[in-house]
Design a protein around this motif. Structure first.
Motif: not given
Length: 880
Positions: A601-628
RNA sequence: GGACGGUUAGCUCAGUUGGUUAGAGCUACUGGUUUACACCCAGUGGGUCGUAGGUUCGAGUCCUACACCGUCUACCA
């Protein structure tokens, strides 16, 4: 797919990856045109074993190197060992002593063979130990200071400096170790405060019978070497005596002059100083100024010689006693008082050194001003910054360096004396063409004289082939040098000086051997003592690795190593490191249990499968982004402990304890979110915990290749992420509020003695503004808190325990015997809120504040004030 | 003697250019095993930021003095 083990088993996994990394040459320098990143490992003693200092130091270097590799750089981390002259030689001497041998009995050649045999047996143990720690050096480039090619660099340095007039031979007072019987540099002498005595005795004046001068000394055993008495020229007590003579106590026929010299401190002792030029540095200077004779009374073993009659044959400490007794018998002693002072000790033999007159080779340092300029112009950066002051201070007070050692193990001084006329010298790397007519200088060089060309020798600077030259240019200078501050002068500063001197054809900025100097703290034990062999308070890193895993040790150690501050070591921290590894392991195992694709599962694959994100998903990914982003910044600033703590916090609090628990209570699953989070988290953790992250990387099928080739392009990543996220700040705030609310409601239960698993009923009087949000997330709240139902009411029953939150006032329905409403607590809370409210109101009422404070601050205060008032009103209702 | 660090919760430490109600981990105490993890989860308690002044609308953060701890360096023989 085989399910992962329930717990992480470091030992086998470490072994497995060590083998695979080696097989794939993961850490070999590529020289493929990519940006290079060089690190020189401070070479440990060749026969040394790994201690906590090495562990810390090399873990830090490994973080730097692995992080650089992930960023796609061409990393060269050169390992090596130091022949460690005195240390190794004295070790072997001890061994052969047990066989009844000595180096003198064996002879130079046979002795050196013994040392070499010892090195073959015990050398490189430390390399094997470092490999267990997981360091990613290019082992194929390991360098040893006695390697022929490396030695050429050492000898060339001597010859060049000799030709340029920086190396000279002189008869000087040097630090002499009577045990090792060699000269030592000032840096190899440790000053220790020791209790001693100050003896005051009389020197009879020849010209004035019956009169005497009282002299104070801590070293009566050198009296026989006295050649004068010195007083301060302006000292009225003695003014008239200058030019007269005194009688030596043990040789009444010998008289010595009374002289005046400004070096004498009038206030100390009696104001009169006995001058022993052959046995004291100050006296040596006085002796030179006044052209006094130099009388040596101690030999190379510290034993009184024939000049020291009647104490000949006594050891220096015996002689001290005997001299004092003899003086007492003669009635010369006036006073003996206890006196604490600093005495220089030999670093290796741990005995007081003896200032001794002898002929030695010295180096006058070249390029001192340039070395200062480098730091001042910020061509070399210190981390932490404050070390620059220490560096400059040393350079400003620099003394000539005694580089000859009366040892056999090391680089022999490349100087030959003609047999028929020893005043004729031959100085060269190769030696004279007719060796039979010459005698080589018997001494070897200070070990540090060999290591100061480390950046040049390890990169084969003297190799003149085109390929080698290109290589040198591509990898010099190093990015960072990581070292303990204890060798800032021994090694680091000297490397800078050597590179400045020998790379003269380059511009200043390209002669500095490393752009950054990171100085670690010293590892101390739990009660603050330096870790040392003699105290036995230093744990064996290999045992720790066995107990906690290499990754656990690394994470634990690095998390308590703030920049340049000393480290209080405690195994508790390694336990935390290991626990974190287990946590990481299990989170990935949990992901695996939900089904992992058989394909990668490459990074491209993962991004392709990112859909219908819930607020919880968004919250997590934004935390990740900030942490990075923060992580990237922290590593740039060498904040290793803050960086790893940041990752641990994000991973545990946000991902495991919130996001995954939410997922368990949600029917909808987007595995790609987890995959993205875990993928980036593994990449960031890899420099700290190389083994477990590599293993999990493959367990989760994130890539076919090693994690080190994952890549790290923050900007590109952020752009991609922005495209899939709605970036609605209100949603993110909602999730944060939800986390707080869940916590508050759990607290309400616990405060009323309800077990967390006990299903209860609550009721709520909602704040109108949050009513819709509450309804939207109600199901999740019920599950996360452990509540059957939350009924909306307009009036709270009076005797019900309640809690006021941002979203409304919640009450809990209790059985008869359960809990009670705690009015005192509510009052306490109202009081605190009132304090905060008053403070905020005062601020806003202050015209200067309104005038000066930035808008953001003012808005913040207003918002908080509003929330606090709302909360206080709700609480007041409960009391009414 | 000089230089340089440190002093924030019981312990180990974060706290960036002064800015919203001082944080984390461990320990302690209480409760818990629900789709991973007891090397786990939830909750609670705990700090006038070494002392005294000063600058500022505002100080843990900047300035001054002092105290204590530590490191290095020079040693007055």
């Amino acid at each position: 797919m085989v399910l992962m083990e329930k717990t992480y088993m470091p030992e086998e996994i470490e072994k497995k990856w060590n083998a695979l990394w080696k097989e794939a040459h993961c850490f070999d320098v590529k020289h493929d045109g990519k940006p290079t990143f060089t690190v020189f490992m401070p070479p440990p003693n060749v026969t040394g074993i790994l201690h906590m200092g090495h562990t810390l130091n090399n873990s830090i270097q490994d973080v730097l190197c692995r992080w650089a590799r992930i960023q796609g750089k061409d990393v060269l981390w050169i390992p090596g060992t130091d022949h460690a002259g005195i240390a190794t030689q004295s070790k072997v001497e001890k061994v052969i002593k047990k066989e009844g041998l000595s180096r003198q009995k064996l002879g130079r050649k046979a002795f050196l063979e013994r040392v070499e045999a010892w090195r073959k047996e015990h050398g490189n143990i430390i390399f094997e130990q470092l490999k267990r720690l997981g360091v990613s050096c290019d082992w194929s480039r390991a360098t040893y200071t006695l390697d022929p090619d490396y030695s050429k660099h050492v000898l060339t340095a001597f010859v060049k400096l000799y030709e340029r007039g920086y190396v000279y031979k002189g008869k000087r007072l040097v630090n002499w170790c009577p045990i090792s019987q060699t000269a030592l540099s000032d840096e190899e002498v440790i000053m220790k405060q020791v209790p001693a005595f100050l003896y005051t005795f009389r020197y009879n004046i020849v010209e004035k019978p019956g009169q005497f001068i009282a002299v104070a000394t801590t070293r009566p055993e050198t009296i026989m070497g006295d050649v004068a008495l010195a007083v301060h020229p302006q000292d009225d007590r003695y003014k008239d005596l200058v030019g007269l003579h005194v009688q030596c106590p043990f040789d009444q026929t010998r008289t010595i002059p009374i002289i005046a010299d400004e070096v004498v401190e009038r206030e100390f002792g009696t104001g009169a100083l006995k001058i022993t030029p052959a046995h004291d540095p100050i006296d040596f200077a006085v002796g030179q100024r006044h052209a006094l004779p130099f009388i040596e009374v101690l030999d190379e073993r510290g034993i009184v010689n024939n000049q020291g009659a009647p104490f000949q044959g006594m050891d220096r400490f015996e002689a001290r006693k005997a001299v004092v007794e003899a003086l007492q018998e003669k009635g010369f002693i006036i006073e003996i008082k206890p006196y604490n002072h600093a005495v220089g000790y030999s670093e290796r033999a741990d005995v007081p050194i003896e200032p001794r007159l002898s002929e030695q080779w010295f180096v006058r340092y070249p390029k001192v001003e340039e070395a200062k300029a480098l730091a001042e112009k910020e061509l070399v950066h210190f981390w932490p910054k404050r070390w620059i002051k220490t560096y400059l201070h040393w350079l400003s007070n620099i003394q000539d360096w005694c580089i000859s050692r009366q040892l056999w193990w090391g680089h022999r001084i490349p100087v030959w004396y003609r047999k028929d006329d020893p005043s004729v010298l031959h100085v060269s790397v190769e030696g004279p063409a007719d060796p039979e007519n010459w005698d080589q200088d018997p001494d070897v060089m200070d070990t540090w004289f060999s290591s100061w060309v480390w950046p040049l020798g390890t990169l084969h600077y003297l190799d003149n082939t085109e390929k080698a030259k290109r290589f040198f240019n591509d990898y010099f200078p190093a990015h960072t040098l990581v070292s303990g501050p204890d060798i800032l002068f021994f090694w680091i500063t000297r490397m800078i000086i050597a590179s400045l001197e020998f790379l003269e054809d380059r511009p200043l900025a390209q002669r500095v051997p490393f752009k950054n100097i990171y100085l670690t703290g010293i590892v101390r034990d739990a009660i603050g003592r330096k870790m040392s062999k003699s105290l036995g308070n230093s744990p064996d890193p290999l045992v720790l690795i066995q107990q906690f895993g290499a990754d656990g040790v690394r994470i634990g150690l690095l998390s308590i190593a703030p920049q340049g501050q000393d480290i209080r070591f405690d195994e508790r921290f390694l336990v935390q490191g290991r626990n974190f590894c287990t946590k990481l392991w299990n989170a990935c195992r949990f992901r695996q249990m939900q089904g992992v694709e058989a394909a990668y599962t490459s990074l491209d694959d993962i991004f392709e499968k990112l859909e219908n994100l819930s607020v919880y998903d968004e919250h997590l990914l934004l935390s990740l982004q900030k942490t990075m982003l923060e992580y990237d910044n922290l590593l740039h600033a060498y904040s290793f402990s803050t960086a790893i703590k940041l990752l641990q916090q994000c991973f545990k609090n946000v991902f495991c304890d919130w996001y995954l628990e939410v997922q368990k209570n949600e029917s909808r699953h987007c595995h790609a979110v987890q995959d993205l989070f875990l993928r980036q988290m593994l990449i960031m953790l890899n420099p700290y915990a190389p083994y477990i992250t590599e293993e999990l990387w493959h367990q989760l099928h994130l890539s076919e290749s090693f994690i080190q080739s994952a890549g790290w392009d923050l900007d590109a990543f952020n752009q991609r992420l922005s495209k899939v996220l709605s970036q609605n700040q209100e949603d993110i705030d909602t999730v944060e509020q939800l986390r707080t609310l869940v916590s508050e409601l759990r607290s309400l239960k616990a405060a009323n003695n309800l077990a967390s698993n006990k299903q209860t009923t609550m009721c709520v009087n909602l704040e109108p503004a949050y009513s819709a949000l509450f309804k939207k997330h109600k199901d999740l709240i019920l599950k996360m808190v452990g509540v059957q139902a939350i009924d909306e009411v307009s009036e709270m029953p009076e005797d019900m325990p309640k809690i006021v939150t941002l979203w409304g006032t919640f009450g809990i329905v209790l059985m008869k015997e359960e809990g009670s409403n705690d009015m005192a607590n509510i009052q306490k809370e109202i009081d605190t809120l009132t304090q905060h409210i008053l403070a905020a109101e005062q601020k806003l009422a202050n015209p200067r504040f309104v005038e000066c404070a930035p808008q953001g601050v003012k808005d913040g205060v207003k918002k908080l004030l509003k929330e606090n008032i709302q909360k206080r009103e709700a609480l007041k209702k409960l009391l009414a």
